[in-house]
Design an enzyme around this catalytic site. Sequence first.
Site, PDB file in Angstrom:
ATOM      1  N   ASP A 131       0.825  -1.206   0.000  1.00 20.75           N
ATOM      2  CA  ASP A 131       0.000   0.000   0.000  1.00 20.75           C
ATOM      3  C   ASP A 131       0.864   1.264   0.000  1.00 20.75           C
ATOM      4  OD1 ASP A 131      -2.082  -1.766   0.285  1.00 20.75           O
ATOM      5  OD2 ASP A 131      -2.951  -0.781   2.039  1.00 20.75           O
ATOM      6  N   HIS A 171       3.939  -2.027   3.040  1.00 22.72           N
ATOM      7  CA  HIS A 171       3.915  -0.692   2.451  1.00 22.72           C
ATOM      8  C   HIS A 171       5.231  -0.489   1.699  1.00 22.72           C
ATOM      9  CE1 HIS A 171       1.089  -0.549   5.804  1.00 22.72           C
ATOM     10  NE2 HIS A 171       0.428   0.377   5.114  1.00 22.72           N
TER      11      HIS A 171
HETATM   12 ZN   LIG Z   1      -2.803   3.360   2.885  1.00 25.89          ZN
END
Ligand SMILES: [Zn+2]
Length: 194
Positions: free
Chosen positions: A32, A174
């Site tokens: 993400d 991430h």
């Molecule tokens: Zn996010």
Amino acid sequence: MTFARRVHPLKRAAWRLAGCRSTAPGVLLTFDDGPHPEHTPAVLDRLAAFGLTAAFFLVGKRITDPSLVARIATAGHVLGNHTFAHAVPRWRDFRSAVADVARCQVVVPAARLFRPPLGRLTPGLWLAARRHHLPILAWSLDSGDWRCRTPADAAACAAEVVAAVRPGDVVLFHDDHPWAVPVLDAVLPALARR
Ligand SMILES: [Zn+2]
């Protein structure tokens, strides 16, 4: 565990109703908050080294180089819509949520999945995902990688992920921070040995 966290089973059930799927019996890696000009290419290199594909949920406003988005797609990864602005989802922000998803879809027209910021699905975001025919994909295991601050943190985070991950998991990472690669450098060889 300090970093990795399994989502609450009730939350998982809610996501399943919203169209969440994992690639059982394998493990689906998801990233993400990119793309990041430095860290995303490094993550792509690590995945390629292990012959893995993943899903990348992109934040529209963070796209400074469209060729990086093309590189993600060309490598066989799935693109996801993670909104344009990555605003904190609020239950009553209906129009702005719909517009934010649409704006991201304009800059990532190849996006095939949707994931709301912070995993918070609101009515506006749900409707927007439906309008663009984007299945909503949550995660079942949060690596907690964004909390890493030191190499020791990255090692601990990776060890927790390796200990916790099970077939069918959708794991959240991430690719917008410098600890993504050290975590992957420990997690990917361990997964490959299974
Ligand atoms: Zn996010």
